[in-house]
Design a protein around this motif. Structure first.
Motif, PDB file in Angstrom:
ATOM      1  N   ALA A 145       0.678  -1.156   0.021  1.00 44.04           N
ATOM      2  CA  ALA A 145       0.166  -0.003  -0.056  1.00 44.04           C
ATOM      3  C   ALA A 145       0.839   1.361  -0.010  1.00 44.04           C
ATOM      4  O   ALA A 145       0.556   2.090  -0.714  1.00 44.04           O
ATOM      5  CB  ALA A 145      -0.898   0.042   1.141  1.00 44.04           C
ATOM      6  N   GLU A 177       2.326   6.214  -7.333  1.00 39.99           N
ATOM      7  CA  GLU A 177       1.456   7.272  -7.705  1.00 39.99           C
ATOM      8  C   GLU A 177       2.025   8.612  -7.871  1.00 39.99           C
ATOM      9  O   GLU A 177       1.799   9.533  -8.864  1.00 39.99           O
ATOM     10  CB  GLU A 177       0.033   7.288  -6.991  1.00 39.99           C
ATOM     11  N   MET A 179      -6.921  -4.724  -6.773  1.00 39.28           N
ATOM     12  CA  MET A 179      -7.239  -3.667  -5.944  1.00 39.28           C
ATOM     13  C   MET A 179      -6.399  -2.477  -6.509  1.00 39.28           C
ATOM     14  O   MET A 179      -7.270  -1.322  -6.374  1.00 39.28           O
ATOM     15  CB  MET A 179      -7.292  -4.251  -4.765  1.00 39.28           C
ATOM     16  N   ALA A 180      -5.401  -2.577  -6.604  1.00 42.85           N
ATOM     17  CA  ALA A 180      -4.449  -1.501  -6.846  1.00 42.85           C
ATOM     18  C   ALA A 180      -5.167  -0.546  -8.242  1.00 42.85           C
ATOM     19  O   ALA A 180      -5.066   0.638  -8.222  1.00 42.85           O
ATOM     20  CB  ALA A 180      -3.226  -1.733  -7.245  1.00 42.85           C
ATOM     21  N   LEU A 219      -8.141  -0.506  -9.102  1.00 43.30           N
ATOM     22  CA  LEU A 219      -9.407   0.268  -8.771  1.00 43.30           C
ATOM     23  C   LEU A 219      -9.292   1.391  -7.794  1.00 43.30           C
ATOM     24  O   LEU A 219     -10.203   2.032  -7.496  1.00 43.30           O
ATOM     25  CB  LEU A 219     -10.153  -0.931  -7.878  1.00 43.30           C
ATOM     26  N   ALA A 220      -8.130   1.252  -6.973  1.00 45.44           N
ATOM     27  CA  ALA A 220      -8.088   2.262  -5.847  1.00 45.44           C
ATOM     28  C   ALA A 220      -7.144   3.601  -6.333  1.00 45.44           C
ATOM     29  O   ALA A 220      -6.946   4.358  -5.413  1.00 45.44           O
ATOM     30  CB  ALA A 220      -7.212   1.565  -4.908  1.00 45.44           C
ATOM     31  N   THR A 221      -6.591   3.718  -7.435  1.00 49.38           N
ATOM     32  CA  THR A 221      -5.948   4.824  -8.033  1.00 49.38           C
ATOM     33  C   THR A 221      -6.345   5.587  -8.828  1.00 49.38           C
ATOM     34  O   THR A 221      -6.973   5.108  -9.720  1.00 49.38           O
ATOM     35  CB  THR A 221      -4.377   4.239  -8.331  1.00 49.38           C
ATOM     36  N   LYS A 222      -5.840   7.001  -8.957  1.00 48.11           N
ATOM     37  CA  LYS A 222      -6.378   7.697 -10.130  1.00 48.11           C
ATOM     38  C   LYS A 222      -6.014   7.566 -11.244  1.00 48.11           C
ATOM     39  O   LYS A 222      -6.854   7.357 -12.331  1.00 48.11           O
ATOM     40  CB  LYS A 222      -5.913   9.403  -9.538  1.00 48.11           C
TER      41      LYS A 222
END
Length: 243
Positions: A123, A130, A163-164, A166-169
Motif C-alpha cells: 500500500a 502514484e 485492487m491497486a 481500482l484504488a488509484t487515480k
C-alpha cells in the motif's frame, strides 16, 4: 561473484523518460536479487524500506548498502511501528522458532508472520508509485522455499494488483495500469542465489536473520538462516556471511 555493472540500455516511457519502478527492499537476499532484476530489465529504481519495529532492524543498514551497490535512483525508509498491534515474534517478545525442518516450515503459518505486513508495504509502495508516476512495483516474494506466509502467494499478489487498479487515480482514469512484479515467486532459493551471482549482486551486503544477537550476528538457526544456507548449498556457492 562478478562485480555489479549497471545496464547500459534503460527502459523509457512513452514520453521518453526513464521508466520508473518501486522496489521493496528489506536488505535480504531475495529483495536484493529482485532489485537487481529490476535494474537488469532497465527500470530506474526507487527503493522503499520499512522500519516497522522489527527485532532484526540490522537489515535496514543492509538495505542502505544494497541500494547504493545496485545504484538505485532513490532509497527511502518509512517508519511505521507495527509493535502497537503485535501478533508476531518479529515485533514482540515471543521466541523465534529455531532448527525447523523444511516440511515444518510449509505446514502452517509460523509466529514470525507479521499480520498484513506485505499488504501494508505494498500500500505504501502504491502511494509512492502514484506520486512519481511509476506503474511497476517489484516485491521479492517467494512461494517455494519460504516459511508459509499467506502474503507471499500468487493469489494474494493477483488480488492486490486488481485492487491497486481500482484504488488509484491513474487506474480509474485509464492513464496507466499498475503491475505488481514478482520475478522470484516460482524460484527455489538455490536459483535465487544463482541469479544473484549471475547479476553481480554482492551478497555479503545482504542480511537474512530473524533473530540476530546484540552485535547483529546471525543466529544460523531460524527459518531465514536455514533457507539461506539451503540455497547456497544447493547452488554450490559459498555464502560470504558467517552463519
Amino acid at each position: 561473484m562478478p562485480s555489479y555493472q549497471p545496464l547500459a540500455t534503460k527502459r523509457e516511457s512513452m514520453t521518453g523518460q526513464p521508466q520508473r519502478a518501486i522496489c521493496l527492499l528489506s536488505g535480504g537476499l531475495d529483495s536484493s536479487t529482485c532489485l537487481a532484476i529490476a535494474r537488469e530489465q532497465g527500470f530506474e529504481c526507487y527503493c522503499l524500506s520499512f522500519d516497522y519495529g522489527q527485532r532484526h532492524r540490522v537489515e535496514l543498514e543492509a538495505a542502505r548498502r544494497v541500494a547504493k551497490h545496485l545504484q538505485a535512483k532513490e532509497h527511502r525508509t518509512v517508519k511505521i511501528d507495527l509493535r502497537v498491534f503485535g501478533g508476531s515474534a518479529l515485533t514482540g517478545n515471543s521466541d523465534v522458532p529455531k532448527n525447523r525442518e523444511h516440511n515444518e516450515m510449509i505446514s502452517g503459518i509460523p509466529i514470525t508472520y507479521v499480520p498484513a505486513r506485505n499488504t501494508i508495504f505494498l500500500a505504501f509502495a502504491l502511494a509512492y508509485a502514484e506520486v512519481i508516476r511509476a506503474s511497476d512495483i517489484f516485491i521479492g516474494v517467494n512461494a517455494l522455499d519460504y516459511s508459509g506466509y499467506p502474503d507471499c502467494r500468487p493469489e494474494f499478489i493477483a488480488a492486490f494488483e486488481r485492487m491497486a487498479n481500482l484504488a488509484t487515480k491513474s487506474g480509474v482514469e485509464g492513464t496507466s495500469r499498475v503491475m505488481i512484479r514478482t520475478p522470484l515467486i516460482d524460484m527455489t532459493k538455490a536459483n535465487i542465489v544463482r541469479k544473484a551471482s549471475e547479476l553481480g549482486v554482492d551478497v555479503s551486503l545482504t542480511y537474512s536473520c530473524y533473530d540476530p544477537d546484540s552485535e547483529g550476528r546471525s543466529c544460523g538457526r531460524c527459518d531465514a538462516c536455514i533457507l539461506r544456507r539451503k540455497g547456497f548449498d544447493e547452488a554450490g556457492l559459498r555464502d560470504p556471511l558467517p552463519a
